[in-house]
Structures are given as C-alpha cells and as structure tokens.
Design an enzyme around this catalytic site. Structure first.
Site, short mmCIF file in Angstrom:
data_model
loop_
_atom_site.label_atom_id
_atom_site.label_comp_id
_atom_site.label_asym_id
_atom_site.label_seq_id
_atom_site.Cartn_x
_atom_site.Cartn_y
_atom_site.Cartn_z
N HIS A 143 0.87 -1.18 0.00
CA HIS A 143 0.00 0.00 0.00
C HIS A 143 0.90 1.22 0.00
O HIS A 143 1.71 1.41 0.90
CB HIS A 143 -0.92 0.02 1.22
CG HIS A 143 -1.89 1.17 1.20
ND1 HIS A 143 -3.13 1.09 0.61
CD2 HIS A 143 -1.77 2.44 1.68
CE1 HIS A 143 -3.74 2.26 0.72
NE2 HIS A 143 -2.94 3.10 1.37
N CYS A 144 0.76 2.06 -1.01
CA CYS A 144 1.64 3.22 -1.18
C CYS A 144 0.95 4.51 -0.75
O CYS A 144 -0.05 4.91 -1.37
CB CYS A 144 2.08 3.32 -2.64
SG CYS A 144 3.21 4.70 -2.94
#
Length: 323
Positions: A143-144
């Site tokens: 998850h960025c």
C-alpha cells in the site's frame, strides 16, 4: 458509531495529504521550469516526460485494486457451516472441499488454506488483505501512501512506469538546471526572483531523484524475479514448502508477466499485464495432487514448463531405478 464514522472520514482525508503534496511540487516545478527558464530546446523533452509522468501517476492513483471474484467466496451452505463450526480443523476441511475446484497452490505457513475472515473469501495465490483499503487485493505488492492506493495486479505496471517517468523527469530537470545552479553560487546569475526558483528546483529534483532511484532499482529487480514486495520479505508457501522463486519463469517471461507480450505498449500506462490476477503459472516440478490438472495454467491448459520439468524428473527417477 458516529465518532467512528467521523474518525474514518478524517483518516481518508489525511491519506490524500502525500498525494496533494506531490501534486503541488509537480505544479511548482512546472511553473519554475517553463515560466522562469522557458528554453525552447528543453521544453519539448520536458513536456514529454511531464505528460508521461502525470499520466502514469494518475493511472496508479485511480486504478481500482482488483479483488477476488465470486468463485472464491464460500457457497451459502458451506459459509453457514464454516461460521457455526468452532474447531479450526473442521473449518479447514470445509475450506479444502471448496478449494479443490480453485486454482490454488499457496498455503499459510502452517500449510492451511488461506482464508480472509474480514472479506470472507478464500485468498487466491499472491492475494493479500490490505488493512488500509480494507479489502483483499490480487497480487498485492504494497500500500503506497504517495498514491493513496494499493499497488497490485491491476496497477503494478502503472506504478513501475510512474517510478520510471518520475526518475526521468527529475533527472532531466536536475541536469538542465545544473548550469544555472552553478551560476547561482558563482554570482553569474542575473538578480531576479527566478534565481531562487532555480536553487530550489535543483535541490528538490536532486532529492527526489536519489530517493526514487533506489526504489526504482529495487522494483526492477522484483519484476525480473517475478516477486512482489510481500513475497520478497516472506516467501510464498507451496505444498512442498516455502519457495521464493515459485513464480519465477525466467527473466523474459517474468518481464512479460507485468508488461505483456507486445513491446510497443511497454512504455505506455495502459494495462497489458498477463493473466487475470486469480491464478499464475509456477515453476513447480510436481503437480499438486489436490488440484485438478486443468487449473494449473490460467485458461485451462497445463503449463508446458511444468510438464517438461515433471516428465524430466520422472524419467530421471526411472533411469536411476533401472541402474
């Protein structure tokens, strides 16, 4: 209930701060470069890299993460039975019964079927639950926060191109502004408010270039190995045990898994990745006895790589026995 809802809304709002920050930096860099410097020779290359960077960044942010299909949900009767059952062993038997018709080859560390109680689905291979997005994401990488989105099967190619074009963008700005940066320190730059834009433009471009380069190099290595970030830290577990190279098909095939077969689309942020994200070809030398052979390869055909390795292994054993 209301305070929890408000808190959740605040968290979603705050999650956009990194994205807004990047957007503001990009907008300012555009102003500083185009308006303040405005060199025609540089503007062509600058706008080309700028457009590709913004395009790939946009696709990475707004491409919805792919989720498991309905076939990975438990049928109504099995679901009711699973929820009523308290014993983990019996729950696993229920999951195994359903999983026999699914293309599953990875397990938990304990050898159990991977099931998400939150999403109530059997996890396909390489699928993981994202706590930030609160969903199971196919071939989840990470998850960025910089894109406020999960990077996985549906947008991993876009993420790689985002890193590529952001690196090109920063490198080009830093290289073309360097001469003015040197003039700033030697006092050869004319006195104007533009000189401060030049100073900060070089610093920001150089800073982002250094930070992006390491991430870009790391993800290129992952693509070459056909691994996700999660798999690099924790090897996927097959029936025969953990295998960090379980999905590696060779360098060229690994590249094609992400970028597709047609090279003319590789540098464009359009989806060309192979497969459906639900099943993946593997380098297994033995066939999983609990899975139907038609599930070994997406589309219903057994992987030729598996057949060759399986037959070779079988012939070698037979030859050794005869001797």
């Amino acid at each position: 209930m209301a305070p929890t809802h408000v808190l959740r809304c605040c968290q979603r709002g705050l999650a956009w701060i990194p994205v807004i920050f990047i957007a503001l930096v990009v907008c300012w860099s555009y102003y500083a470069y185009v308006v303040e410097l405005c060199l025609l020779v540089y503007l062509v290359v600058f706008h080309l890299s700028f457009v590709m960077f913004v395009w790939s960044y946009w696709k990475t942010i707004f491409t919805k993460p792919a989720n498991p299909s309905k076939e990975f949900c438990l049928p109504k009767s099995e679901k009711e039975q699973y929820e009523k059952e308290q014993r983990p062993e019996t729950q696993q038997e229920i999951l195994k019964k359903v999983a026999t018709s699914l293309p599953l080859y990875t397990r938990t560390g304990a050898g159990a079927i991977r099931y998400c109680d939150r999403c109530q689905v059997i996890k396909p291979d390489r699928c993981h639950h994202c706590s930030a997005c609160d969903m199971c994401v196919l071939k989840m990488d990470h998850h960025c926060p910089w894109v406020n989105n999960c990077v996985g099967f549906s947008n991993y190619k876009f993420f790689i191109l985002f890193l590529t074009y952001s690196l090109v963008y920063c490198l080009f700005i830093a290289a073309s502004v360097l001469q003015y940066f040197i003039k700033f320190w030697t006092s050869d730059l004319p006195e104007s408010h533009a000189k401060f834009h030049v100073l900060f433009l070089f610093f920001v471009a150089a800073m982002f270039c250094i930070s992006i380069l390491s991430l870009f190099t790391y993800h290129l290595w992952l693509v070459g190995k056909n691994r996700s970030t999660i798999e690099a830290f924790r090897a996927p577990v097959f029936r025969n045990g953990p295998d960090k190279n379980g999905f590696s098909l060779g360098f060229s095939k690994n590249i094609a898994q992400v970028f597709g077969d047609e090279k003319k689309y590789w540098l464009l942020p359009v989806f060309t990745s192979q497969g459906d994200g639900l099943s993946f070809p593997t380098r297994l030398v033995t066939i999983d006895p609990e899975q139907p052979t038609e599930c070994l390869q997406p589309g219903g055909a057994i992987s030729s790589l598996i057949i060759v390795e399986y037959c070779f292994c079988k012939q070698a054993k037979k030859k050794k026995t005869d001797e």
